[in-house]
Write a protein that holds these residues in place. Structure first.
Motif, PDB file in Angstrom:
ATOM      1  N   ASN A  38      35.268  42.378  40.194  1.00 41.85           N
ATOM      2  CA  ASN A  38      36.061  42.090  41.399  1.00 41.85           C
ATOM      3  C   ASN A  38      35.403  40.967  42.200  1.00 41.85           C
ATOM      4  O   ASN A  38      36.059  40.242  42.931  1.00 41.85           O
ATOM      5  CB  ASN A  38      36.221  43.353  42.272  1.00 41.85           C
ATOM      6  CG  ASN A  38      34.918  44.119  42.492  1.00 41.85           C
ATOM      7  OD1 ASN A  38      33.897  43.839  41.891  1.00 41.85           O
ATOM      8  ND2 ASN A  38      34.977  45.106  43.373  1.00 41.85           N
ATOM      9  N   THR A 127      44.071  45.716  45.504  1.00 39.94           N
ATOM     10  CA  THR A 127      42.838  45.576  44.713  1.00 39.94           C
ATOM     11  C   THR A 127      42.907  44.308  43.863  1.00 39.94           C
ATOM     12  O   THR A 127      43.957  43.693  43.736  1.00 39.94           O
ATOM     13  CB  THR A 127      42.626  46.783  43.752  1.00 39.94           C
ATOM     14  OG1 THR A 127      43.586  46.688  42.695  1.00 39.94           O
ATOM     15  CG2 THR A 127      42.764  48.112  44.459  1.00 39.94           C
ATOM     16  N   THR A 128      41.779  43.998  43.258  1.00 37.10           N
ATOM     17  CA  THR A 128      41.738  42.826  42.372  1.00 37.10           C
ATOM     18  C   THR A 128      42.372  43.149  41.017  1.00 37.10           C
ATOM     19  O   THR A 128      42.485  42.262  40.171  1.00 37.10           O
ATOM     20  CB  THR A 128      40.279  42.371  42.149  1.00 37.10           C
ATOM     21  OG1 THR A 128      39.550  43.475  41.607  1.00 37.10           O
ATOM     22  CG2 THR A 128      39.630  41.923  43.443  1.00 37.10           C
ATOM     23  N   ARG A 130      41.098  44.780  38.629  1.00 38.19           N
ATOM     24  CA  ARG A 130      40.112  44.665  37.549  1.00 38.19           C
ATOM     25  C   ARG A 130      39.575  46.028  37.086  1.00 38.19           C
ATOM     26  O   ARG A 130      38.581  46.093  36.374  1.00 38.19           O
ATOM     27  CB  ARG A 130      38.923  43.790  38.010  1.00 38.19           C
ATOM     28  CG  ARG A 130      39.305  42.368  38.367  1.00 38.19           C
ATOM     29  CD  ARG A 130      39.862  41.646  37.144  1.00 38.19           C
ATOM     30  NE  ARG A 130      39.973  40.215  37.345  1.00 38.19           N
ATOM     31  CZ  ARG A 130      41.067  39.564  37.745  1.00 38.19           C
ATOM     32  NH1 ARG A 130      42.172  40.238  38.023  1.00 38.19           N
ATOM     33  NH2 ARG A 130      41.063  38.253  37.869  1.00 38.19           N
ATOM     34  N   THR A 238      36.456  48.637  48.756  1.00 36.70           N
ATOM     35  CA  THR A 238      36.192  48.724  47.333  1.00 36.70           C
ATOM     36  C   THR A 238      35.551  50.089  47.047  1.00 36.70           C
ATOM     37  O   THR A 238      35.383  50.903  47.955  1.00 36.70           O
ATOM     38  CB  THR A 238      35.324  47.543  46.850  1.00 36.70           C
ATOM     39  OG1 THR A 238      35.310  47.532  45.425  1.00 36.70           O
ATOM     40  CG2 THR A 238      33.893  47.610  47.390  1.00 36.70           C
TER      41      THR A 238
END
Ligand code: GDP
Ligand code: IMO
Ligand code: MG
Length: 448
Positions: A38, A127-128, A130, A238
């Motif tokens: 991320n 979120t990313t 990932r 995160t």
């Protein structure tokens, strides 16, 4: 000798990569304690841009050992791509080491991250994508796959056969997705395992040996204070602990070995993904900061939301991380502005609020109270000492230092290594630079 933690003091992307690269010239070892792919850390050296997700930003120094620590989550596919990128640019990775107790991001983590974001609809975290949250969730649930498991093919097969069967139920029944074929995932990861095997070590032991040998160790945080799972803007955070305390946990060292904690903050604020952001600017100035600052995520390419500097968050970062000093980055991005605002407190339900409210719904209701400072409207990108700075820019920095009661040891005025003012050696110099401990006259004065 000094062991130093470098962490993000805002919502990530503060320029940790640039500052770590800069400070790595006096480090023997650079450790990345937490986070996964991320993160996107950009380093610019002699016009060449390096984008790193997992590999510590010390890798550009041939003699510096770089360790991906136990608290990270590793996507082997992305890590191998990153290694290939460095090799293509003739950067040696023979001093890279990977913790055998780091957790591994699997294909089902990526699928579940994206599927759960979609399912959340308006409640999504941004979120990313990932697979970070699901990888850390498995770690907590004790169903994770670790690097050490990758190194043992028989155990890996056994664990993955069971885990993929279980994950397939969730993929199919909960999200209507196609199941994964266990054998092809096992084959893919066994191949990654062989490529990564030469790098794998007992990372905590390796770091301990460096401590005993009195080497200089730099711990490079990923993400930022407000993205911390426990102390950030939950749930818009995160899944790891990017704060300074998290660096000790992730690296596997005791807090007593840390000599300094350096926070990195932009001269304004950005955030990628969802969640409250009191000083966000939606109009022309936000767009100007975005374009002058090239504010697009290094990992996902998403435009970053931009806003004024938030001193309440700054004070919070000083408190939560025990910051000794700050590196202020991207001051040059403010060069064109006639006036610059700084949030000095919040208005919350008709009251003045000087501290970051840890209650998420209260934080969402906070309105910024600003002070307005004059801009300098001239280029700072070639300034190399505080004396070179326009007096308004120096005053802006002093204002920030006083507001947060923390010294500013480094000022960054561009992406390159040389576009930096080292106010005071942040590792070996006195702990207070721009502002002394008693708040007494600052060591650098304007010409007024
Ligand atoms: P990190 O995740 O904290 O390492 O930060 P990123 O690399 O994601 O984002 C910071 C961006 O700002 C990168 O593109 C850097 O090259 C760039 N950058 C760093 N410091 C400065 C600075 O002082 N001025 C400008 N204009 N850009 C900077
Ligand atoms: P660096 O190290 C900025 C954000 C995401 C999202 C939230 C959760 O480059 O500063 P995740 O994929 O971690 O589950 O997403 O956290 N985020 C970051 N924002 N910089 C980062 O890393 C980030 N890593 C995660 O945008 O809002
Ligand atoms: Mg980044």
């Amino acid at each position: 000798m000094a062991n130093v933690i470098v962490i993000g003091a805002q919502w990530g992307d503060e320029g940790k990569g640039k500052i770590t690269d800069l400070l790595s010239r006096s480090a023997d070892v650079v450790v990345r304690p937490q986070g996964g792919v991320n993160a996107g850390h950009t380093i610019v050296v002699q016009g060449q841009t390096f984008k790193l997700h997992l590999i510590p930003s010390g890798i550009l120094y041939p003699d510096t050992e770089c360790i991906i620590g136990s608290g990270t989550v590793i996507d082997p596919k992305v890590l191998l791509e990153e290694l290939a990128q460095l090799h293509a640019l003739k950067v040696s990775t023979q001093n890279l080491f990977i913790s055998q107790t780091a957790h591994v991001t699997m294909p089902y983590h990526r699928l579940l991250d994206k599927a759960s974001e979609e399912r959340r609809g308006k409640q999504k975290i941004g979120t990313t994508g990932r697979g970070i949250g699901p990888t850390y969730a498995d770690k907590s649930e004790r169903t994770g796959i670790r690097i050490v498991d990758l190194m043992n093919p028989d155990e890996l097969k056994e664990k993955l056969e069971w885990t993929i069967k279980y994950k397939n139920v969730i993929l199919e029944k909960l999200y209507n997705l196609a199941p994964l074929d266990p054998q092809s995932v096992i084959d893919e990861y066994l191949d990654y395992a062989e490529q990564l095997r030469p790098y794998v070590v007992d990372s905590s032991l390796k770091i301990y040996e460096a401590i005993i040998e009195r080497k200089n160790i730099l711990f490079e945080g990923a993400q930022g204070t407000l993205l911390d799972l426990d102390h950030g803007t939950y749930p818009y955070v995160t899944s790891s602990n990017p704060i300074a305390g998290g660096a000790c946990v992730g690296a596997g060292v005791g807090p007593t070995v840390i000599d300094r904690v350096i926070g990195v903050a932009k001269a304004y604020t950005t955030r990628v993904g969802e969640g409250p952001f009191p000083t966000e600017l939606h109009g022309e100035i936000g767009a100007l900061l975005g374009s002058r600052g090239a504010e697009f995520g290094t990992t996902t390419g998403r435009p970053r939301r931009c806003g004024w500097f938030d001193g309440v968050i700054g004070r919070y970062a000083v408190r939560i991380n025990g910051l000794d000093c700050l590196a202020i980055t991207k001051l040059d991005v403010l060069d064109e502005l006639a006036e610059i605002k700084v949030c000095v407190a919040y208005e919350l339900d008709g009251q003045i609020c000087n501290h970051f409210p840890s209650n998420a719904s209260q934080f969402a209701r906070c309105n910024p109270i600003y002070e307005t400072l004059p801009g300098w409207q001239q280029s700072t990108e070639n300034c190399r000492t505080l004396e070179d700075l326009p007096k308004e820019a120096l005053n802006y920095l002093k204002f920030l230092a006083e507001l947060m009661a923390v010294s500013i040891a480094i000022v960054s005025l561009g992406a390159s290594r040389d576009q930096t003012i080292i106010v005071e050696d942040p590792i070996h110099g006195p702990k207070r630079a721009l502002l002394d401990v008693n708040g007494d006259p600052l060591s650098v004065t304007t010409d007024e």
